[in-house]
Design an enzyme around this catalytic site. Structure first.
Site, PDB file in Angstrom:
ATOM      1  N   VAL A   1      32.587  16.413  53.900  1.00 20.68           N
ATOM      2  CA  VAL A   1      31.440  17.313  53.754  1.00 20.68           C
ATOM      3  C   VAL A   1      30.952  17.739  55.130  1.00 20.68           C
ATOM      4  CG1 VAL A   1      29.058  17.479  52.912  1.00 20.68           C
ATOM      5  CG2 VAL A   1      30.768  16.228  51.579  1.00 20.68           C
ATOM      6  N   LYS A   2      30.758  19.052  55.294  1.00 19.92           N
ATOM      7  CA  LYS A   2      30.303  19.550  56.597  1.00 19.92           C
ATOM      8  C   LYS A   2      28.818  19.891  56.518  1.00 19.92           C
ATOM      9  CE  LYS A   2      32.741  22.569  59.828  1.00 19.92           C
ATOM     10  NZ  LYS A   2      33.502  23.833  59.868  1.00 19.92           N
ATOM     11  N   CYS A   3      28.025  19.304  57.425  1.00 24.06           N
ATOM     12  CA  CYS A   3      26.582  19.570  57.466  1.00 24.06           C
ATOM     13  C   CYS A   3      26.223  20.115  58.855  1.00 24.06           C
ATOM     14  CB  CYS A   3      25.774  18.291  57.251  1.00 24.06           C
ATOM     15  SG  CYS A   3      25.869  17.638  55.586  1.00 24.06           S
TER      16      CYS A   3
END
Ligand code: E4P
Length: 218
Positions: A82-84
């Site tokens: 997951v990219k935040c």
């Protein structure tokens, strides 16, 4: 240093994966938008081609939204990351997601202090953007070197994923700077393999071979 492709295009991914040197994929909302496909189906298709980490980015700006999206994305495939974004809310989401055992790539990093914050939040990858710093007359590769050094001194395990890599010299500079991985567009990946002397050498070897075979032919 591991080599990642920065694309959501399945043809590009399939072609480079066939070389046997593709370690992972990064995508972002701009790259995904270009493909004009359902986000979830596209990421699942990418994860079928590449067994290494595949980053898929949340687009909410609030913590609850990022958590909702991140928890959903994490169920799409075993190898999805997951990219935040490196914002206060992005850090809060990273902290919660990583405590739940979800791997997070913290993106849009432009300073050593931001990289330190991401690591404290539990990021699995930190993505310093090399090309975008060069665009504003700063030295993106130098930032990668400083982050790698700081993580080493501080015994931080977050992996340095050099992003916004735009040229072959960027690739070798971030490798020498100590990056764990570099993500680059298809065009740069292709540039890495080509050298005019390799092409000329191949041409000469094959021409000599054909000539010799013709001479010894019965
Ligand atoms: C990283 O994960 C980003 O997708 C990407 O490297 C951004 O590159 P750009 O600055 O060339 O758009």
């Amino acid at each position: 240093m591991q080599l990642f492709l920065d694309t959501a295009n399945l043809d590009e991914i399939t072609e480079i994966a066939a070389w046997g040197v593709l370690d992972g994929i990064t995508t972002n909302p701009s790259l995904v938008s270009k493909e004009k496909r359902d986000f979830k189906k596209l990421v699942k298709d990418i994860c079928k081609i590449v067994s290494g980490p595949v980053s898929a980015e949340v687009v909410s700006e609030d913590v609850e939204g990022m958590l909702r999206e991140g928890r959903d994305i994490a169920t799409w495939a075993e190898n999805v990351v997951v990219k935040c974004p490196l914002t206060p809310n992005g850090l809060a989401a990273t902290s919660k997601l990583s405590k739940d055992g979800i791997k997070v790539n913290v993106t849009l990093c432009f300073s050593v202090n931001q990289a330190l914050l991401a690591a404290r939040a539990g990021a699995y990858f930190i993505s310093p953007f090399v090309g975008r710093l060069d665009d504003i007359n700063e030295d993106g590769c130098a930032l990668v070197e400083q982050i790698a050094e700081m993580y080493h001194i501080q015994s931080i395990e977050t992996r340095v994923l050099a992003a916004s890599v735009r040229t072959p010299p960027h690739v070798h500079r971030v490798a020498l700077a100590g990056a764990d991985c570099a993500t680059m567009p298809y065009k740069v990946f292709k540039q890495l393999v080509h050298h005019p002397l390799t092409d000329q050498g191949m041409e000469k070897f094959l021409a000599d071979w054909k000539q010799a075979q013709a001479a010894v032919a019965p």
